[in-house]
Design a protein around this motif. Structure first.
Motif: not given
Length: 181
Positions: A14-19, A21-23, A141-144, A150-153
């Motif tokens: 999950x942390x890798x996915x968040x990183x 997505x934020x990049x 809005x979707x991008x933000x 990221x998992x939910x969208x």
């Protein structure tokens, strides 16, 4: 050192996915190009529907071609900039899949069509621009929201399905040309 704790492994994933997505970054000019492509498509569709002739259908199809070209270019540039594909982004760009963006698009298209039948071309232009801006804001809005969760969208219509929908739309327009003669 590997962990045998499944919960810890899921947390790391999950942390890798968040990183990731934020990049991710959108290409320069993404929103203005999207708004322009949609505005051209709406204006061409309004003209084509109001013209009720083969030329009108050709103009409407040209508008769709311009929009699909812009959408394909934007998705390609996104993939080149980031090295990944995000299916939810394709849905937002090609289908204006968000509820707000869909309502704005359909409302603006309806206004543009009615205005075109009344030869109020200034109102067609205003409605087309409103559709483009509304859809671009919906994509923003979707991008933000995606970057926040990221998992939910991340889910979206697959590129194959988008291609199939485009083919069906083109066949429907071709059928209208044949029936309208």
């Amino acid at each position: 050192m590997e962990s045998n704790d499944p919960r810890a492994e899921l947390d790391m994933a999950d942390e890798a996915r968040r990183r990731l997505a934020s990049g991710l970054r959108l290409p320069v000019g993404f929103y203005p190009a999207l708004a322009t492509g949609i505005a051209v498509q709406v204006g061409a569709a309004a003209y084509g529907i109001a013209a009720q002739a083969t030329t009108g259908v050709a103009v409407a199809l040209a508008g769709v071609a311009v929009f699909l070209g812009v959408a394909a270019l934007l998705l390609h540039r996104f993939s080149r900039v980031n090295g990944v594909r995000v299916d939810g982004l394709a849905s937002q760009v090609v289908l204006a899949a968000g509820a707000r963006a869909s309502v704005v698009y359909l409302g603006a298209l309806a206004v543009a069509i009615v205005a075109a039948f009344g030869s109020r071309w200034w109102l067609v232009a205003v409605a087309a621009v409103a559709a483009g801006v509304g859809c671009a804001l919906g994509a923003r809005h979707w991008w933000h929201a995606y970057r926040h969760d990221p998992a939910a969208h991340a889910r979206g219509t697959s590129p194959r399905m988008l291609g199939l929908l485009a083919v069906v739309a083109c066949l429907g327009c071709a059928a209208l040309l044949v029936v309208g003669r």
